[in-house]
Design a protein around this motif. Structure first.
Motif, short mmCIF file in Angstrom:
data_model
loop_
_atom_site.label_atom_id
_atom_site.label_comp_id
_atom_site.label_asym_id
_atom_site.label_seq_id
_atom_site.Cartn_x
_atom_site.Cartn_y
_atom_site.Cartn_z
N ALA A 79 0.83 -1.21 0.00
CA ALA A 79 0.00 0.00 0.00
C ALA A 79 0.86 1.25 0.00
CB ALA A 79 -0.93 -0.01 1.21
N ASN A 80 2.00 1.18 0.69
CA ASN A 80 2.90 2.33 0.70
C ASN A 80 4.32 1.83 0.95
OD1 ASN A 80 4.32 4.67 1.03
ND2 ASN A 80 2.95 5.56 2.56
N PRO A 81 5.16 1.86 -0.07
CA PRO A 81 6.54 1.39 0.11
C PRO A 81 7.31 2.17 1.17
CG PRO A 81 6.01 1.59 -2.23
CD PRO A 81 4.89 2.23 -1.47
N ASN A 82 6.79 3.36 1.55
CA ASN A 82 7.47 4.14 2.58
C ASN A 82 7.31 3.54 3.98
OD1 ASN A 82 8.42 6.08 0.78
ND2 ASN A 82 6.46 7.19 0.82
N ILE A 83 6.36 2.59 4.08
CA ILE A 83 6.20 1.92 5.37
C ILE A 83 7.36 0.96 5.55
CG2 ILE A 83 4.80 0.32 6.73
CD1 ILE A 83 2.33 1.42 5.42
N GLN A 84 8.20 1.26 6.49
CA GLN A 84 9.35 0.41 6.78
C GLN A 84 9.36 0.09 8.27
OE1 GLN A 84 11.42 -0.88 4.52
NE2 GLN A 84 10.29 0.17 2.87
N TYR A 85 9.21 -1.19 8.57
CA TYR A 85 9.25 -1.62 9.97
C TYR A 85 9.62 -3.08 10.01
CZ TYR A 85 4.72 -3.77 8.95
OH TYR A 85 3.74 -4.53 8.39
N GLN A 86 9.94 -3.53 11.19
CA GLN A 86 10.18 -4.95 11.40
C GLN A 86 9.45 -5.41 12.66
OE1 GLN A 86 14.35 -5.63 11.99
NE2 GLN A 86 14.48 -4.29 13.80
N PHE A 87 9.02 -6.67 12.64
CA PHE A 87 8.39 -7.24 13.83
C PHE A 87 9.40 -7.32 14.96
CE2 PHE A 87 5.32 -8.98 10.76
CZ PHE A 87 4.13 -8.68 11.41
N VAL A 88 8.95 -7.00 16.15
CA VAL A 88 9.80 -7.14 17.33
C VAL A 88 9.26 -8.24 18.24
CG1 VAL A 88 10.71 -6.00 19.39
CG2 VAL A 88 10.52 -4.74 17.23
N ASP A 89 7.95 -8.25 18.44
CA ASP A 89 7.39 -9.23 19.36
C ASP A 89 5.91 -9.41 19.06
OD1 ASP A 89 7.33 -11.10 21.35
OD2 ASP A 89 7.38 -9.66 23.01
N TYR A 90 5.40 -10.56 19.48
CA TYR A 90 3.99 -10.87 19.29
C TYR A 90 3.54 -11.76 20.44
CZ TYR A 90 -0.19 -13.23 17.57
OH TYR A 90 -1.46 -13.75 17.46
N GLU A 91 2.42 -11.40 21.08
CA GLU A 91 1.84 -12.23 22.14
C GLU A 91 0.35 -12.27 21.98
OE1 GLU A 91 3.06 -11.39 26.14
OE2 GLU A 91 5.10 -10.86 25.54
N GLU A 92 -0.27 -13.30 22.57
CA GLU A 92 -1.73 -13.40 22.50
C GLU A 92 -2.23 -14.16 23.72
OE1 GLU A 92 -2.50 -17.45 20.01
OE2 GLU A 92 -1.75 -15.75 18.83
N HIS A 93 -3.51 -13.95 24.05
CA HIS A 93 -4.15 -14.72 25.12
C HIS A 93 -5.66 -14.55 24.99
CE1 HIS A 93 -5.34 -11.18 27.50
NE2 HIS A 93 -4.15 -10.68 27.23
#
Length: 566
Positions: free
Chosen positions: A491-505
């Motif tokens: 949608a926008n190549p300017n979006i630059q990020y990386q996953f750091v963490d993910y949790e769920e419950h």
């Protein structure tokens, strides 16, 4: 403050060391409790209780568990006389309860007092006269012998009237009023003179009540005075040593507890310490102090809010917000370090199934007095910390925040409280948290999505609304969340990020079983952005969490879509 020079201590020490009470570290059983709310407490009210109010208060004291209740001074007040006759004639006195009436050592008052109690089964008749040096010198202008004669003559009249009422179980009580301002040797002399008249025996013990009518000393002095009297009273095995502490120096509870260690067996006091000047000893506090040391207090304060409400409505008095055990804020922790310790202590207790209560900063389990953790313990203002805010979100609403997120949310909520200059309710905390962190749909809103699993990867077909414009995008990833992430980057190549963490419950609510997912991403500068997603489907919850994190990043960075279709 130079006027301090005109004061000097007005108490008297025993003539011998009396320090055996120091060897004891705690009380191991409850004393006999006598409520004086209806007499001592009532006379201290701006507007004393009427008959109906006294009856309601009397019934409440019975419900609490009092077995001795001072119902009034019947010779001094028509209302008190009428009240006494009402509870006798209407059979409102349980068979195991002693009512107590007070009388001065004056013949006509003693006569009317005994007339007032006719028909009662169990009665404590309480005789008193002033014995202090100051009263003897300034008020009565009498010598010691004359003061003793007043007490002895009253005691003899008690015997005469009691002999004419064999149907009543009597227990006689004597108080050297202003005991703490009386030379201890003289107090002992006058008490023993009265005991000798009454001739106590096992079936009719005598109560010797030693009041700090005006609290004049530190508590350990009172304890020594009580120990001396306890050791030297005549017929000690048939004498009940009673104490009646007042609170002029603010140490009535401490004085009362030390006096019990020193030989006291009975306490006269009031609920929440109401009484003349600064009040009587607070029986609620004393009883709960025993309770928190593992001793059955023999009184029932398991519904403290009800007790407070009842007391305030009938007396017109207020229970202070910081009154021990009963005040509105006594369990409240605003400090961040306190909240963190309480939260961890609660969790430790749950994990270990601890049999004993050891939670930091809470000497009493709020549930034992019908108070709630959710509304009474962790309270949030600008002084609060992440631990308390996380506790509110978890125990009230089911959110178990990751540790790093908890720190961020803590600062966020504290900032709101600081700016508003007020405490935040749990609901206000929830609303602020959800508005900032959960299922955010600006500028990106997910309208529809489907996945196709093929060749070991997942294809996401998504419809996004970006600044209210619809975009139909498709991307492949190693799983549903990765595929949606790639859709966002298309949608926008300017979006630059990386996953750091993910949790769920699982997130349990009253009506649905929902799932909560937590995603944190990092931009090129290493700044972290958290998002929370909540949905009945855990995959969708994780998608909403990711979109929320991206939207929170784009609060800082202007989002401009570059692809309308793919």
């Amino acid at each position: 403050m130079k006027n301090f020079e005109k004061y000097r201590p007005g108490y008297y020490m025993p003539p011998e060391p009396c320090m055996d009470w120091v060897k004891k570290d705690r009380l191991t059983e409850a004393p006999a409790w006598c409520s004086v709310d209806l007499r001592d407490g009532n006379q201290a009210l701006i507007t004393p209780m009427n008959l109906e109010e006294k009856l309601a208060f009397y019934r409440f004291l019975l419900d609490v568990g009092f077995k001795e209740i001072e119902v009034g001074f019947p010779a001094a007040s028509e209302t008190e006389y009428e009240f006494l006759r009402t509870i006798i004639e209407d059979h409102l006195i349980p068979d195991d309860v002693y009512i107590q009436v007070l009388t001065q050592s004056r013949p006509h008052i003693i006569q009317k007092t005994f007339e007032a109690i006719k028909g009662a089964k169990n009665v404590v008749v309480h005789l008193y006269n002033s014995t202090s040096f100051a009263q003897r010198q300034q008020v009565f202008r009498m010598a010691e012998d004359e003061i003793v004669d007043i007490a002895v003559s009253g005691a003899k009249l008690f015997n005469e009237y009691a002999d004419k009422m064999p149907e009543t179980n009597f227990r006689f009580e004597y108080s050297p009023e202003s005991f703490t301002g009386t030379e201890v040797e003289f107090a002992l002399r006058i008490c023993n003179a009265v005991i000798d008249v009454w001739q106590p025996r096992p079936e009719r013990k005598v109560i010797i009540n030693l009041p700090s009518t005006v609290e004049m000393s530190m508590p350990h002095v009172y304890a020594q005075q009580i120990e001396y009297m306890s050791k030297h009273l005549h017929s000690r095995e048939n004498v009940i040593v009673s104490i009646h502490p007042h609170n002029d120096r603010g140490t009535a509870v401490a004085a009362g507890e030390l006096a019990l260690l020193a030989g006291g067996q009975r306490i006269e006091g009031t609920l929440f310490g109401n009484g003349e000047r600064t009040g009587n000893v607070d029986i609620v506090t004393m009883a709960m102090n025993l309770f928190t040391h593992g001793v059955d207090p023999k009184l029932d304060f398991s519904d403290m809010p009800k007790t407070v409400k009842f007391y305030e409505e009938l007396t017109g008095m207020s229970v202070g917000y910081r009154q021990p055990y009963s005040g509105h804020l006594v369990f409240a922790a605003f400090s961040g370090s306190h909240q963190d310790a309480i939260s961890k202590g609660m969790k430790f207790r749950q994990e270990r199934q601890e049999p004993f209560w050891t939670v930091p900063y809470l000497p009493l389990d709020p549930h034992d007095v019908n108070r709630e953790y959710e509304t009474d313990v962790i309270r949030i203002n600008s002084q609060s910390g992440k631990g308390g805010i996380s506790y509110i979100l978890e125990h009230n609403f089911g959110y178990d925040l990751p540790k790093e997120m908890a720190a961020e949310v803590g600062y966020f909520i504290k900032g709101i409280s600081d700016h508003a200059h007020k405490e935040l309710t749990p609901h206000e905390i929830l609303v602020a948290f959800q508005h900032e962190y959960q299922n955010k749909d600006v500028p990106i809103a997910l309208q529809d999505i489907s996945w196709i699993r093929e060749k070991g990867s997942t294809v996401a077909d998504a419809t996004l609304a970006i600044h209210n414009e619809l975009y139909y995008l498709s991307a492949r990833g190693n799983g549903p969340l990765d595929a949606v992430s790639n859709v966002l980057k298309i949608a926008n190549p300017n979006i630059q990020y990386q996953f750091v963490d993910y949790e769920e419950h699982a997130l349990e609510t009253d009506s649905d079983s929902l799932a909560s997912a937590y995603v944190v991403i990092a931009d090129e500068e290493g700044n972290h952005y958290w998002g929370v997603g909540v949905d009945s489907d855990i995959t969708m919850a994780s998608v909403y969490a990711l979109i929320t994190a991206v939207n929170r990043e784009n609060k800082v960075k202007q989002f401009i879509p570059t692809h309308e279709t793919d």
